[in-house]
Write a protein that holds these residues in place. Structure first.
Motif, PDB file in Angstrom:
ATOM      1  N   VAL B 201       0.794  -1.220  -0.010  1.00 57.68           N
ATOM      2  CA  VAL B 201      -0.076  -0.065  -0.115  1.00 57.68           C
ATOM      3  C   VAL B 201       0.866   1.132   0.106  1.00 57.68           C
ATOM      4  O   VAL B 201       1.747   1.329   0.747  1.00 57.68           O
ATOM      5  CB  VAL B 201      -1.002  -0.010   1.239  1.00 57.68           C
ATOM      6  N   GLU B 202       0.536   2.073  -1.013  1.00 56.45           N
ATOM      7  CA  GLU B 202       1.438   3.307  -1.087  1.00 56.45           C
ATOM      8  C   GLU B 202       1.032   4.272  -0.018  1.00 56.45           C
ATOM      9  O   GLU B 202       0.669   5.444  -0.276  1.00 56.45           O
ATOM     10  CB  GLU B 202       1.319   4.067  -2.569  1.00 56.45           C
ATOM     11  N   MET B 206      -0.063   9.678   1.439  1.00 59.12           N
ATOM     12  CA  MET B 206      -1.029  10.513   2.142  1.00 59.12           C
ATOM     13  C   MET B 206      -0.368  11.726   2.780  1.00 59.12           C
ATOM     14  O   MET B 206      -0.780  12.699   3.359  1.00 59.12           O
ATOM     15  CB  MET B 206      -1.239   9.691   3.576  1.00 59.12           C
ATOM     16  N   ILE B 209       0.676  15.170   6.092  1.00 58.66           N
ATOM     17  CA  ILE B 209      -0.548  15.179   7.047  1.00 58.66           C
ATOM     18  C   ILE B 209      -0.125  16.307   8.303  1.00 58.66           C
ATOM     19  O   ILE B 209       0.982  15.950   9.070  1.00 58.66           O
ATOM     20  CB  ILE B 209      -1.032  13.890   7.600  1.00 58.66           C
TER      21      ILE B 209
ATOM     22  N   GLU C 283      -9.034  20.877   7.962  1.00 55.61           N
ATOM     23  CA  GLU C 283      -7.626  20.645   7.139  1.00 55.61           C
ATOM     24  C   GLU C 283      -7.330  21.963   6.526  1.00 55.61           C
ATOM     25  O   GLU C 283      -8.181  22.920   6.858  1.00 55.61           O
ATOM     26  CB  GLU C 283      -8.195  20.040   5.950  1.00 55.61           C
ATOM     27  N   ILE C 292     -14.881  16.692  -2.020  1.00 55.29           N
ATOM     28  CA  ILE C 292     -14.843  15.316  -2.137  1.00 55.29           C
ATOM     29  C   ILE C 292     -16.166  14.823  -1.279  1.00 55.29           C
ATOM     30  O   ILE C 292     -16.673  13.751  -2.109  1.00 55.29           O
ATOM     31  CB  ILE C 292     -13.605  14.540  -1.461  1.00 55.29           C
TER      32      ILE C 292
ATOM     33  N   VAL D 144      -8.108  14.104   8.273  1.00 52.95           N
ATOM     34  CA  VAL D 144      -7.375  12.800   7.822  1.00 52.95           C
ATOM     35  C   VAL D 144      -6.560  12.316   9.082  1.00 52.95           C
ATOM     36  O   VAL D 144      -6.456  11.054   9.130  1.00 52.95           O
ATOM     37  CB  VAL D 144      -6.276  13.391   6.871  1.00 52.95           C
ATOM     38  N   LEU D 195     -10.645   6.916   4.533  1.00 52.42           N
ATOM     39  CA  LEU D 195      -9.281   7.642   4.348  1.00 52.42           C
ATOM     40  C   LEU D 195      -8.951   7.500   2.831  1.00 52.42           C
ATOM     41  O   LEU D 195      -8.620   8.379   2.261  1.00 52.42           O
ATOM     42  CB  LEU D 195      -8.321   6.739   5.006  1.00 52.42           C
ATOM     43  N   LYS D 197     -11.139   7.638   0.388  1.00 52.06           N
ATOM     44  CA  LYS D 197     -11.886   8.631  -0.417  1.00 52.06           C
ATOM     45  C   LYS D 197     -11.062  10.169  -0.354  1.00 52.06           C
ATOM     46  O   LYS D 197     -10.930  10.900  -1.234  1.00 52.06           O
ATOM     47  CB  LYS D 197     -13.350   8.834   0.195  1.00 52.06           C
ATOM     48  N   LEU D 198     -10.530  10.190   0.908  1.00 51.00           N
ATOM     49  CA  LEU D 198      -9.932  11.482   1.105  1.00 51.00           C
ATOM     50  C   LEU D 198      -8.529  11.524   0.450  1.00 51.00           C
ATOM     51  O   LEU D 198      -8.167  12.823  -0.071  1.00 51.00           O
ATOM     52  CB  LEU D 198     -10.077  11.868   2.647  1.00 51.00           C
ATOM     53  N   THR D 199      -8.053  10.493   0.319  1.00 50.03           N
ATOM     54  CA  THR D 199      -6.457  10.550   0.130  1.00 50.03           C
ATOM     55  C   THR D 199      -6.027   9.804  -1.059  1.00 50.03           C
ATOM     56  O   THR D 199      -4.756   9.873  -1.899  1.00 50.03           O
ATOM     57  CB  THR D 199      -5.523   9.982   1.136  1.00 50.03           C
ATOM     58  N   VAL D 201      -5.542   6.487  -1.159  1.00 49.66           N
ATOM     59  CA  VAL D 201      -4.584   5.648  -0.810  1.00 49.66           C
ATOM     60  C   VAL D 201      -5.388   4.434  -0.526  1.00 49.66           C
ATOM     61  O   VAL D 201      -6.102   4.504   0.284  1.00 49.66           O
ATOM     62  CB  VAL D 201      -3.449   5.795   0.249  1.00 49.66           C
ATOM     63  N   GLU D 202      -5.066   3.163  -0.823  1.00 51.80           N
ATOM     64  CA  GLU D 202      -5.756   1.974  -0.689  1.00 51.80           C
ATOM     65  C   GLU D 202      -5.732   1.274   0.642  1.00 51.80           C
ATOM     66  O   GLU D 202      -5.161   0.227   0.554  1.00 51.80           O
ATOM     67  CB  GLU D 202      -5.958   1.180  -1.967  1.00 51.80           C
ATOM     68  N   VAL D 203      -6.171   2.138   1.596  1.00 50.82           N
ATOM     69  CA  VAL D 203      -5.385   1.607   2.808  1.00 50.82           C
ATOM     70  C   VAL D 203      -6.046   0.356   3.571  1.00 50.82           C
ATOM     71  O   VAL D 203      -5.371  -0.550   3.931  1.00 50.82           O
ATOM     72  CB  VAL D 203      -5.884   2.326   3.995  1.00 50.82           C
TER      73      VAL D 203
END
Lengths: 305, 305, 305, 305, 305, 305
Positions: B201-202, B206, B209, C283, C292, D144, D195, D197-199, D201-203
């Motif tokens: 996972v990349e 993110m 932050i 944010e 979003i 986030v 997360l 949706k916001l970033t 990244v496929e957490v």
């Protein structure tokens, strides 16, 4: 700033059998009020906050250098607790409905916490599982008071270590304790000398507190023979040489001479310990992540030792 | 074990004027839940307890080496707080019936504690004067969970630092913050890379932050120009070289290349600060103990710098 | 189990001006020893642990139902603190080198913590920033002792609320306090009745403690007129009806009749509050995440209100 | 505000035999750093403090609704601990000079506290008897960072639950754990989606942490078959419908579809447990207060079930 | 100010056999939330802070005088714990490589702390080894609320003592408990009378809480026969005589008359206990310091008893 | 056991003007780590746990007797804080919508707690409002270590008192401090003598720490002239006479002779302070309860002074 060497300050055998009760007792020496976290951080903060350090370098260097040795002590106590827990692994598989940690951790007081919240290793807590607290640090800024405290602290820490010694016969734990009795003795002695320089009072004549000599403790033999009790190591590439202005002259046994060793001790290798896959340490199927590590190594042009 | 170099990791100017309120805020970065004591000890304990370290050396080395850099960070925060308190000395004499610390410490929340119980310097506490606690350390032993935590911890620590930045314009405090934003960014990035290696996972995408770039913060400029944000220092004479298996390849800005620097940074000199005799730091009549130190020096064949 | 309604138990105006000092004082009512976290959790745990609840349902239902009302009270206190901090936003931009929160949070004791570690909103702490503790919960399992404690707790909580009332004239805070005086009075009264049923001692005749009537407090007027002081709401679709076996008969003013209201009060809307982008809440550039959210809404076939 | 339903979220059998050691371990899931009190209050406070909630309703609704489910979780853990202590009653009579609790509570660490200070039921503490603390709540206000924390928190809580699972074979405790693994999995998944949706990244691809599938745990079978792992319940009469904007699409197993269930689960009945008169719970002669309760009931026109 | 008499308030036999588990339970009565440290300090601080004490002397005198009796209670609980640990000494010698305290303290929860950090005697902590806290003191300054609290506190303390009684059959511990049940009953009664004078509510009719009479507890017999339950001792050479304005009239059993005894009870001798040289208490070779003490005595013209 | 005399150990003037900031600072001397609660309880527990007290009576008597003097010290510090808060009353009436405590308590750090949770009087906390903790007590049971600690503790306590002295010019606070400097000096000296008897080390030659003589502090003059610095009072009707075996011979100034005074000092009267009706201390309408007290007096045959 600091550098790290991937070795322990002394060579310790890996315990043959797990001993969670001893681990819980030894944990006091890490995170208890008189544990190594307290000696380490007290001296560390005293060195951070030392005013007029240019004009009082022998005292500054002494505290700063002992703080650095204490970094190695928290590492030693950590290794000892890990070693004492090593092999205390549960048997059985969650997928088969087993409860691999049902029996082992049932009775050991704070010990269950090593499994529930911990890494089956050292915690920053005392033997009851109460966290170490930053207000265990004593640092008034008054040099005489800080040194008097340090002298008391080393004596209190020795008392606690002696009592933990009395709670386990584990040879690995005791070897570490033998080493720490000797090194702690050096620290108490050094602070006594510093106090004597400043006040003229021969504080070192109170030692040892309690009134049992290191020479009476079997595990100290080896270290006394090596002269560890009269050596102050300098833990720095180039700095803190001014410790020699305090640590010199005859030892507690007047036939011996105090010596500054110009560098760290040889020490011993870090423990190499298997994981506890049943407890997800480092993972439930660790072979998968070992494989990843190997590939990273190759990609970076190295090879796993 | 560890060695110590009597320098700070970065050169910081001594503040020109005392700023006790800023000192109290900056103290959060030492002993708060997201302070350097937490990052330092979390990584330190994770390195102590790392199982299968021989087979997972890149991950072990990463955590162990960052822990060592954090030792320098607690020293930096300590210096910053000392600097911010420097000169906040009382005027007047006890013997004359004065109350030299009546005004200065009256309003600053936990600040009076710097005088009452402290050394007019850093405390192992947060901005409210609550002590740091050993249970702020997170170490489950599960490698993925520990790395995920470390990534979160660095982001949380960045948030707290950003907010403290917003509470003071003191240039010395802000220079330190600029440095720590950059270095903390490296740590977050490094943990993200480690997580990515293990899970695919990349996570690094993110970053940052909160969503403000270091490049938007004026005090980061200098360090970005030096490339600090893409450098991982190796804080060891000979060990932890395996960090290069994780810290390599393109940076967050893909036009840049991550680099392992083979040794510590050049850094800057420690602050030299006078005492606060009115507060008995290091003593009510410090000239007497300076004299003693000088004699010790001479006796040991050295001379005071 | 529980359900949630997205409304406050009473309509409260949003404060016109920020008042961080009042916020810090009101926070005591959340996380102090006598705050709503203590009443909530004490009654909640007493309901979880209630033995013989089938045979003692009026007492069980009374405690379980008041616990549920207390959930709404922590929400109310939370809203009040948020409201008191609303608009206390910093001016200026980090990117421009400003320190937008330098002035506002300087003096307010624990208040700086709202910014450093908090969300510019309620914390689970007292007015000094000390965290609420689970051992504030009292639950012996002995019914008479638990009820005696609850009666004492409500009187203690009233005392603390009265004293916080004396520290702020903020109309929004005072409206909430007026409401809580009335509702807390109902709870003290209800526990007194339960004790009286069990022991025959007319405990309610001690009320009010301290000896100032709600009728003497201007902000209680509205709620007294609505009869809130003689109403016990039933916070459940279908359960806890047995509270009527205790809450009935004449009120403290014998000309009034106690009444069980079969459902929750109408209440008022939640506050709608802008973010504090300078503090990264929600944010630094909130418009991006609002965008979003809007897209998510559309995709799910809804539309943002 | 909130409503309460006098049922548990899942039907649990009452344990056949007392198991105080398991009770102490399960108590960690209530009041430990990663216990339900932490998840509950973290999400609750995040919902109280949510800024721009009108514009970010899917995220607000998700957090607010999961907080409400967690209220049912503290109730479940409470019931489990009570059940595990049920029947661990002392034998003998104080009046006859017996010591009915001499043996049972001798060894169980924090367990004696259930008798000395507690109700022979759940305490707001961890497995060592240390109280839950309000500073376990994390709420920065940055959306986030808060979501990243929540994702980490759920993974940490899962780890702790897995380890407690390994400490007891009690079927009732394990049924509850099986349910909580499933529901905790939903929460981790939901925060991962938010997360993502916001970033971007496929957490969620990190899940599960640790790397053991729920499907490998026998007690999860029942709940997986019911599809509990892909259902998000809406715990409100009319609100929080916006959760569907996040919880939709394919599940972790892409052949499954995520589903919002429009209301709470059916659940199961509360435990009915006798008292422990020897421990004065609810009283030394409970028949006297049962008699009082019966009379209250009659007087109020009801009848005891 | 205070004077001290080197006797215990009641004669207690020295336990014949050590009972570390009972010691740990009894320690709750010292440093637990409802221990004697809480009653002592609550009443002590209430007496320090009493406003209008000249005009409200009967109430002031009552609280101040009971506080003084509580000083004797912490001494009693201290003696009891010491007695229960007496003889729990390790066998063997450190110099011979023994671990004299390996077995004895292994299982007793907080008990190992008596050895590691303590004097093999009472600690200012609860049964879990958690320290007593100053915020257990309740002192609002409102007289009715403080008295209501004190009444509740005495009932809570009685409950805890009853439960500890149920955990040990040790005759010495139980004799102390029998005495404390009686004396605590007097205190609860006295505060109830004070409340009744102020509010008219017959609070004393709630007693006893829990609903077991002292007369049902075998160890109370002796003290009931001596009339201890109706006597309030005046612990002062000349002051606090105004307690008679509250403590008078018929007792709970209306056939008895409440009595103020004009001075302290006769009491019993302090325990005389040997040291634990293996634990360095008072020293590893105590005969050396006994010799020093003898010489001091002679030099001062006295002689050792 | 103990007796109480309703007088302070020294006559102190009631402060003319309230000084809440000074009160907060002085509170450190009560409940801080180096406050009187620590000295009192440390010596008290050491006396409770003293083994071989029959054979080591001079040392036992010294510690037990100083503990009793410390009881008077917590009373003195309590009176001082009350006095410093006296008159800091709010103006205005709740019934009129006023906020009588809005201004006064706004800035004083922990000071607002005096109003919110306290009795406008002393709290068992430090200057930050953090509660005193039972683990501040040090009692190892090793006589030399305990005495070394006590010597250090007295020096640490002196340092803290000196720094609080520097924070206020209030004459009443300073008179108390002058007295406590002198008495604390006696205690440090006495422990030094005891240590010297046991170890031969002339510890007393370190005094004073910090290196400012009492003679340099104006407020000590009066007490030095009275010879307070060379007197050890015996606080007991008949016991602890063995203190004379340690406290004898020449003083720190060798021209003076140490003296045991056979009884307590004359002392001074307790403060008589009005209530704070606006804060409900002792009640909102205190005249009502004064009336009740008068009637009780008459009924008991006495008359209000």
């Amino acid at each position: 700033m600091f550098l790290r060497i991937d070795r322990l300050q002394v060579e310790m055998p890996l315990p043959k059998d797990p001993d969670p009760a001893a681990a819980a007792a030894v944990n006091e020496l890490m995170g208890g009020r008189f544990g190594e976290m307290t000696t380490l951080n007290t001296y560390m903060y005293q060195s951070f906050n030392f005013r007029m350090r240019d004009k009082l370098r022998p005292f500054y260097a002494l505290i700063a250098n002992i703080a650095t040795e204490e970094l190695g002590h928290i590492e030693l106590v950590g290794a000892a607790v890990n070693g004492l827990l090593y092999g205390a692994d549960g048997k059985g598989s969650v997928a088969a409905g087993d409860a691999p940690f049902e029996d082992m951790f049932k009775q050991a007081g704070a010990g269950a916490n090593y499994h529930i919240n911990g890494p089956h290793g050292i915690l920053a807590a005392n033997s009851l599982g109460q966290p170490w607290r930053g207000d265990y640090v004593f640092n008034s800024g008054n040099l005489v008071l800080d040194l008097l405290h340090n002298f008391f602290l080393e004596c209190g820490a020795r008392t606690v270590k002696l009592r933990v010694y009395e709670m386990t016969k584990n040879p690995a734990a005791r070897m570490m304790l033998g080493y720490l009795f000797t090194r702690g003795g050096v620290h108490a002695h050094a602070y006594a000398l510093a106090l004597e320089k400043l006040t003229g009072v021969e504080v070192r004549k109170m030692l040892p507190i309690p009134r049992i000599l290191d020479a009476e403790i079997p595990e100290c033999d080896k270290f006394i023979k090596e002269g560890s009790h009269r050596k102050l190591y300098r833990f720095s590439p180039d700095d803190y040489k001014e410790i020699a202005a305090i640590w010199n002259g005859p030892g507690l046994d007047a036939s011996e001479i105090l010596e500054v060793v110009d560098g760290p001790p040889q020490g011993g290798p870090q423990y190499q310990m298997d994981g506890v896959p049943e407890a997800f340490i480092p993972e439930y199927h660790p072979e998968e992540i070992v494989d990843i590590a190997n590939k990273l190594y190759s990609a970076a042009g190295g090879s796993q030792p």
